[in-house]
Each structure stands twice: as structure tokens, then as C-alpha cells.
Design an enzyme around this catalytic site. Structure first.
Site, PDB file in Angstrom:
ATOM      1  CB  VAL A 595      -0.905   0.042   1.258  1.00  0.00           C
ATOM      2  CG1 VAL A 595      -1.899   1.188   1.153  1.00  0.00           C
ATOM      3  CG2 VAL A 595      -1.631  -1.278   1.446  1.00  0.00           C
ATOM      4  CG  LEU A 599       4.113   7.083   0.476  1.00  0.00           C
ATOM      5  CD1 LEU A 599       2.681   7.574   0.295  1.00  0.00           C
ATOM      6  CD2 LEU A 599       5.038   8.253   0.758  1.00  0.00           C
ATOM      7  CG  ASP A 665      -4.144  -1.494  -7.213  1.00  0.00           C
ATOM      8  OD1 ASP A 665      -3.419  -2.465  -6.906  1.00  0.00           O
ATOM      9  OD2 ASP A 665      -3.806  -0.305  -7.021  1.00  0.00           O
ATOM     10  CE  LYS A 669      -2.191   0.202  -4.014  1.00  0.00           C
ATOM     11  NZ  LYS A 669      -2.080   1.283  -5.006  1.00  0.00           N
ATOM     12  N   GLY A 789       4.897   3.676  -8.921  1.00  0.00           N
ATOM     13  CA  GLY A 789       6.054   3.731  -9.816  1.00  0.00           C
ATOM     14  C   GLY A 789       7.067   2.677  -9.436  1.00  0.00           C
TER      15      GLY A 789
HETATM   16 MG    MG Z   1       3.879   1.526   1.584  1.00  0.00          MG
END
Ligand code: MG
Ligand code: ASP
Length: 808
Positions: A595, A599, A665, A669, A789
Site C-alpha cells: 500500500v 511510503l 487495486d 489496498k 512507480g
Molecule cells: Mg507503503
């Protein structure tokens, strides 16, 4: 300078480089040392060969060929009538043995002695040939022993007298080449000092002659932290004390046998271990001075068996140990390690494998009546074990190497630290030796920890990751003492295996050398065969089938890192099973990139949740591609199809953009986040707004890509409803009563939000996650940034790999 004693071992004296170097070494030393005493072993493995000849003769089998081969070897490079004669004498003895079908220990010593005699004669002759004053010295004239053939005891006073007598009458600058290993009793009969006895001969001479140093030339550079054949990172120990050397001697370093060291300790004569084949190395020096740090070394005792004695009724009673030891010692069986485990497991004894059967018989006899009384229930033996001893290891520091072993699925069969204070020994199965020694060595010496990585999937994320790892290997090794090794790269068709790690040319290598029709088992077997430790499997596929391989991999000792979302979004049953297997096997599974790409989202949520913070809602734009699509479409006056085409062209979407547009998708998540909060949900619980109009759902990809215009009407219609100051966002939202495991509401939807809100002000293809908690009320914790990406995802996977290493 005074006297120095140098000794050459069998391997040093073998024909070729060894013997040539020996002559060169002696010549160089002779130039600087007045009195050079050279002690030699039998050349190569002559002693074993002689023993073999005796046995063959005793069994009345043909020994002529073997004898002739030995003769050829011994008469090279110098041929002499004297050596010829020695062989005739040897042949006579063998004939006699063959005739009798037996031989005595006395005869054996007579025969074995020939090895050292040949060697000393050969070396002395070669030196003379090179113009050096050299004598052949028969140590039977110098070292006097009792008559315990095979392992005779030195008579110190007589020997010292003879030695001094001989050497005091020698001219200076003469090299005396003395036979090691052999001696004579007071009747002048040949005796030997026990296998490897040449070291002892040399140290006796050093003692008697007050030598300034004893240099022992071997075929290794010195004493190592572990056997370099087993551990590539083993380091040479420069200096150690006699005390430490003595510890090492107990564990198989025969050069350092206590018997050898004692005469040196007595006179404080340093012992230097040197390499005939690498004369530039200073070797290891052993002196009476204690080193400050204390040394550590790992040694291995091979060819041993573990005898387990289970006697519930007897354990704890006085005198059992004594009975065990008596029974064994009466049969001349020596016990190298004993460990009293829990009362269930009884007593474990380590003995030489070739004595295991005798040991069992002896114990069964001794405890016969106790068997009947059922006080003893089992005496069993396990072959193919090895003892790994860490010398100089304090028990209280042992938890780290121990944990590392367990992590690598090596469970010691027995554990012992009772022999002498600072040693810890463990027993493991022989097939785990290599891995175990490397794991322990890596832990103790803080040398680089080797991490062996297997990468499944070589697509955009996989390929990028491999290149990222390869270009950072050096820096990570230097900064963090971690050696990253990609030992396998697997595509759906082929796997490239390389135990030393793949190179930058991995793509071509995979193409050319990849193994086809492989299975996960192929890779697991490869890892086992090469004893690879600290294994990590990385799943960069998007495959639904591959997740079935997770459990076998975990069971085979792999930790897991995955960018593939399937495992965390298939059935809840699998989700739970996977975590149970991880726990049972003490393995980790990291999937931060599932997810929000790189990050730090999963980690943050885990942290909040486990620290007791109540998360009440999570809401955000989870998809980078759909973020771009609506951020652009909402604010620019362009047809939907044009913006979508631009997203496709920029590589923001999947090849078939419907994989993004269908909402699955984002739903996956959302489900992953929900499950992090211990909510019990399935993918089917998510209400998904599918962004693809019905008629465009079932057509093939190409037709769809030709029909993008058909999306314009419905989305223009939607946009006409957009109030000023608002924008469209495709969001995931987890709400409801999150304190109940089944209380969650999971929505994936297209909504209008004020453009000055956090969600509304999102730009480019960024993702945003708002985490609402009880204590922060209306102010969510916001995590925002590039959430898609290949490069950022690969970075994120790399981050997981590094975190995993840190944790273990
Ligand atoms: Mg993550
Ligand atoms: N040649 C004897 C042996 O092989 C003694 C020695 O090498 O030190 O045991």
C-alpha cells in the site's frame, strides 16, 4: 644468534613445490643462524601408507605394487644405494608379517619409523648437494623412551643428556636434519611418540637446547578463527598465549597438542606456526604472554557420535556418571564431551564414531540390571554429528550466536560449556556443519553478515530492485557490515542460480544459463546444498499462484518480502494460516509496498495499532494512476479520454488501464489496511465503484484502447455536477465500528471534495492517506507522497529487506 628449531610437516616435504621451498627456507636460515636444527616428519602421507602396507601384509594380500610406488616416491629426487637398502629391509619385514599373518606394536614402530628416516636422509642429501654442511641425524640415538610402543613415554634425563652430548660436539654452521616422531627404548629398540609426534620431538629438542624459537612449518598460514576451508571469512590469529593455545589443542588443533606445548612453556620458548607454501606470511606466534583481548576460535570435531543415555529412574542418583565413565574407560573409550540435559533427554556423551558400537555394548552390560528394573530405558547412538567448539567464548555472551543458529533452523542437539571455563560446544548434525560454522563465525567476529536473497519476478519492480541492490552492495558492506548476495533470480520461465551472487549481467546470464522448468523446490534444494544462511525470498510478481509457494519457503527457512498484494488479500483463512506458519518458524514477512509503494504506511499503522491507539477511520487516494487521472480531469478542460491516454503514455497505468479503473487495486489496498487493524474481512466485503462503463468491461485490451472516446460522455456528465470549489477524487475509505472485528465498512468510491481540503489539493500522481484516531480527533495523521512507480516501489522493497536484516 642461538639455536632455532624448525620442523617441517609431511605436506611440506612432498615432492614438488613443498620440498623445493623447504630447501630454500633452510638455506636462507642457515645463512643467519649459527645452529639450525631441522626436524622432519615423514613425507606426504607416508606414515599412513606404511600402516596400510602392514595391514595388507597381515591379511596376506599383495603389497608389491604399493611398496614399489612408495619406493619411487621416496627415492625422488635423490636416489641412493642406502635408501635402496632400507627398502630391502622393509620388504623383509613385510614378508615376515605376511608369513605370520600378524605383527606386534614393536614391529609396527619399526616399520613406521622408516618414513621419518627416508625423509631426513633425503633432505640431508639434498642440502649437501647444494653445498650446505648438513648431517642426517637418527633421533633414536637422541630420544630415549620407555617401551610403550606406538605411544612411548620420554625418559627426560637420559634424552636430554644424549641430545646435549650430540649437539655440543657439532661444528657451528652445520644443519642437523633430525627424524621426528621416532625414538628408542633403553634396549635400543625403535619406538614412536604417537601420531603427529614430530612436533613433540621438535619441542623436546628446543627445550633441551634452550632454543630461542621453535618454527613449525605447515601448509597453512597459522591458526585461524575457523577452518578457512569451511569459512571463507576466517581470519588468521596473529598472536596467542600458551594458555589459549592449550584450549585450542583440546579441540583438534594437533600442532598445539599439550604434550608439544609443555616443553616450550617450561622454558618460555616461542612457537611460530608458518606456511611452507607462503613464506611471506608471518604466521601465528604463540608466547607465554597473555594477549589482552583474549582470542576466540571455532574448531570442529569430526567423526564423532552422540550416545544418549536415558535413565529416568537413575538420573540424579549418585554414582551414575562414575559408572558410565568406568564402563567406557575400562574399554579404552574416551569421552570428549558430556552433557547432562533435561531429565527427559538424559545424558549425552560424545565419542569417536569408530568406538560407538563398543560404547553401547559396554554401557548395556554395565546397566543390564537397571534395564530390567526399567530405571534405564534407552541407550542410543546418533552418528553423523559434529562438535563445534567456540574457544574463548563466555557463556553469557552466547545468546547472539545461539539465536542466529535458531533463526537459520539449526537446533543444536546438545550444548555444553562444562569442560573448561571459557568454551562453549554444541553438537549439530553433520549436514548442518557448514552453515552452522558460518553463522557462528559471522556473529562472533562481527565480520560481514551474509544475506542470501532470492528474487522472484524480474519485471519492472523486480528488475529495478536487482539493479538497486547490486549498485549498493559495496556501500552497504562498508557502512553496515552486511554482504547482500542475490543468489537467485527467477522469472516465470527460468531461474538463474549463483551461490556467490549474480552480477550486473544477470539479465543475459538468466537468458543464457537460466534453468528451465524449475520449481520453488529447485531453489530450496540449491540453498540447502550450498548451506546458504540468512535467506530472504522476495516476491515481485503479481502472480496469484505464486503465493502458494510462501509457506514452503518459510518452512525452508526463508524470511519473506513482497510487493505482491495477493497473499494479503486472498481468503482470510490463508491470511491467518500464513501468519501462523511464520510464527511457528520464527520468520518475518514484510510488505510495506503493498500500500502506498515506498511510503511508510503499513509500519505506521502497525505501530499505532499495537501501541493501543484506536484508529477510527482511514481515508485516502490509494492509487497513483487514478490520482493523476482525476487530479488532471477535475481541473483541466479536456476530454476524459485524452487525460487517460496521457496517463497511459506516461506509464502511470497498468498496460490495460481497466486494471486500475475497475477499482480492485484500491479495494485490495483497503482490505490490507483493514486486516492490519485485526478486522476480519474478505475482498468481497468491499463496495467498489467500478469506473468502467458496463459495455467496455468484457472486451479485449486492444478494442478497449481503441474505444476510450466512449468514456467521455459519462464522465463529462459527472463533471457537470461538480460544484465550483470542488474536485473529483477516487478514494478508499475504511469506517464503521472498527473496535469490532466485523464492524468495518469498506468503500471504494468516486466523490466530490472541496479543493482546499487535504484530499482536494493533491497533485500529480501522489497518494494520500488520512489516518483518524481517537486521541487526535478531527486531525488525522496524514501520509502523502509518491505512492506508485517502479523505482519507488523497488526502493520500498529494498527498505523492507534492510529492515528485515536489522530485525534478525
Ligand atoms: Mg507503503
Ligand atoms: N609421520 C608421523 C605421523 O604421520 C608423525 C608426524 O607426522 O608428526 O603421524
Amino acid at each position: 644468534m642461538g639455536t632455532i628449531v624448525i620442523k617441517f610437516g609431511g605436506k611440506s616435504l612432498a615432492n614438488g613445490t613443498g620440498l623445493n621451498n623447504v630447501l630454500r627456507i633452510i638455506k636462507n636460515k642457515q645463512a643467519v643462524h649459527e645452529n639450525l636444527v631441522v626436524v622432519v616428519s615423514a613425507r606426504g602421507n607416508t606414515t599412513d601408507q606404511l600402516e596400510g602396507l602392514l595391514e595388507t601384509a597381515k591379511q596376506k594380500k599383495g603389497y608389491t605394487t604399493a611398496l614399489n610406488n612408495l619406493k619411487k616416491e621416496q627415492l625422488t629426487p635423490c636416489h641412493s644405494p642406502e635408501l635402496e637398502q632400507d627398502f630391502t629391509a622393509l620388504e623383509d619385514i613385510l614378508k615376515g608379517v605376511s608369513y605370520l599373518g600378524d605383527y606386534s606394536p614393536k614391529i609396527k614402530d619399526e616399520v613406521l619409523a622408516q618414513g621419518e628416516l627416508f625423509a631426513a636422509k633425503q633432505v640431508a642429501k639434498l642440502l649437501v648437494k647444494e653445498g650446505i654442511k648438513a648431517n642426517f641425524v637418527d633421533s633414536r640415538k637422541l630420544i630415549i623412551t620407555d617401551s610403550s610402543f606406538g605411544d612411548a613415554l620420554t625418559l627426560e634425563k637420559e634424552s636430554q643428556e644424549k641430545v646435549l652430548d650430540y649437539f655440543n660436539n657439532q661444528e657451528a654452521n652445520t644443519v642437523n636434519v633430525v627424524t621426528g616422531f621416532i625414538a628408542a627404548n633403553t634396549a635400543g629398540e625403535t619406538t614412536t611418540l604417537g601420531r603427529n609426534g614430530s612436533n613433540y620431538t621438535a619441542s623436546l629438542l628446543a627445550n633441551y637446547l634452550n632454543a630461542s624459537e621453535f618454527q613449525n612449518y605447515t601448509h597453512v598460514d597459522g591458526i585461524f578463527t575457523a577452518n578457512p576451508d569451511l569459512v571463507a571469512d576466517a581470519q588468521k590469529i596473529e598472536q596467542l598465549s600458551f594458555n589459549e593455545a592449550n584450549e585450542l589443542a583440546n579441540f583438534g588443533a594437533s600442532i598445539l597438542h599439550a604434550k608439544t606445548i609443555l616443553p616450550l612453556v617450561e622454558k618460555g620458548i616461542p612457537l611460530r606456526i608458518l606456511n611452507t607454501f607462503n613464506t611471506n606470511d608471518n604466521g601465528t606466534i604463540i608466547t607465554k604472554n597473555n594477549t589482552q583481548k583474549g582470542i576466540k576460535s571455532i574448531s570442529v570435531l569430526d567423526d564423532v557420535s552422540l550416545v544418549t543415555f536415558e535413565g529416568r529412574g537413575l538420573l540424579g542418583k549418585v554414582g551414575i556418571d562414575a559408572r558410565i565413565f568406568n564402563a567406557l574407560s575400562n574399554n579404552n573409550i574416551s569421552v570428549s564431551i558430556i552433557s547432562q540435559g533435561s531429565s527427559e533427554r538424559g545424558i549425552g556423551l560424545v565419542i569417536k564414531t569408530n568406538r560407538a558400537t563398543d560404547a553401547i555394548l559396554a554401557l548395556e552390560k554395565e546397566f543390564e540390571t537397571d534395564f530390567y528394573k526399567r530405571d534405564v530405558n534407552k541407550i542410543s547412538v546418533l552418528d553423523d554429528v559434529v562438535v563445534i567448539s567456540i574457544i574463548g567464548q563466555e557463556l553469557n555472551d552466547f545468546h547472539k550466536p545461539f539465536n542466529a543458529l535458531i533463526k537459520n533452523q539449526i537446533t543444536p542437539l546438545l550444548f555444553n560449556n562444562t569442560i573448561t571455563g571459557k568454551n562453549v560446544s554444541i553438537i549439530v548434525k553433520k549436514n548442518q556443519l557448514n552453515k552452522a560454522v558460518n553463522v557462528i563465525h559471522g556473529q562472533i567476529f562481527g565480520v560481514a553478515k551474509k544475506i542470501n536473497i532470492v528474487i522472484f519476478g524480474k519485471g519492472l519492480v523486480g528488475g529495478t530492485l536487482i539493479n538497486q541492490i547490486l549498485s549498493n552492495t559495496k556501500a552497504i558492506l562498508k557502512r553496515r557490515q552486511i554482504q547482500l548476495n542475490i543468489v537467485a533470480v527467477a522469472s516465470s520461465k527460468k531461474v538463474l542460480l549463483n551461490k556467490n551472487g549474480v552480477s550486473e549481467n544477470w539479465k543475459i546470464e538468466l537468458e543464457q544459463n537460466g534453468i528451465e522448468n524449475y520449481t520453488t523446490e529447485t531453489i530450496i534444494e540449491f540453498a540447502e546444498k550450498h548451506h546458504l544462511e540468512n535467506l530472504i525470498a522476495v516476491d515481485n510478481t503479481a502472480s496469484a499462484e505464486f503465493i502458494q509457494e510462501y509457506i514452503p519457503l518459510i518452512k525452508a527457512g526463508f524470511d519473506l518480502v513482497s510487493s505482491n498484494k495477493i497473499a494479503n488479500t486472498s481468503s482470510n483463512e490463508f491470511y491467518i494460516q500464513l501468519r501462523e506458519v511464520l510464527k511457528e518458524n520464527n520468520k518475518q514477512y514484510l510488505y510495506e509496498t503493498n500500500v502506498g509503494a515506498g511510503l511508510p504506511l503499513i509500519d505506521t499503522i502497525k505501530l499505532l495499532h499495537h501501541s493501543g491507539e484506536d484508529i477510527v477511520k482511514i481515508k485516502g487516494v490509494f492509487s497513483g494512476s487514478l490520482s493523476y487521472l482525476f487530479n488532471t480531469f477535475s481541473t483541466e478542460d479536456r476530454p476524459f479520454s485524452e487525460v487517460l491516454q496521457e496517463a497511459i503514455d506516461k506509464g502511470f497505468t497498468e498496460p490495460d488501464p481497466r486494471e486500475d479503473l475497475c477499482g480492485n487495486d484500491v479495494a485490495r489496498k483497503l482490505l490490507i489496511l483493514a486486516r492490519e487493524l485485526d478486522l476480519v474481512n474478505e475482498l468481497s466485503d468491499v463496495n467498489i465503484k467500478n469506473l468502467i462503463p458496463e459495455p467496455l468491461r468484457a472486451i479485449d485490451t486492444n478494442t478497449f484502447l481503441q474505444s476510450l472516446d466512449e468514456l467521455n460522455a459519462p464522465y463529462q456528465e459527472l463533471k457537470s455536477q461538480q460544484k465550483s470549489g470542488n474536485v473529483l477524487r477516487y478514494i478508499g475509505e475504511l469506517s464503521g465500528d472498527l473496535s469490532k472485528s466485523n464492524g468495518a465498512k469498506l468503500d471504494v468510491k468516486l466523490v466530490f471534495v472541496p479543493n482546499n481540503s487535504a484530499l482536494g489539493s493533491l497533485k500529480g500522481s501522489d497518494s494520500i492517506f488520512e489516518i483518524y484516531t481517537k486521541s487526535y480527533g478531527e486531525n488525522p495523521l496524514v501520509i502523502q507522497g509518491a505512492g506508485a512507480g517502479a523505482a519507488v516501489t523497488a526502493r520500498g522493497v529494498f527498505g523492507d529487506i534492510l529492515r528485515l536484516i536489522e530485525k534478525s
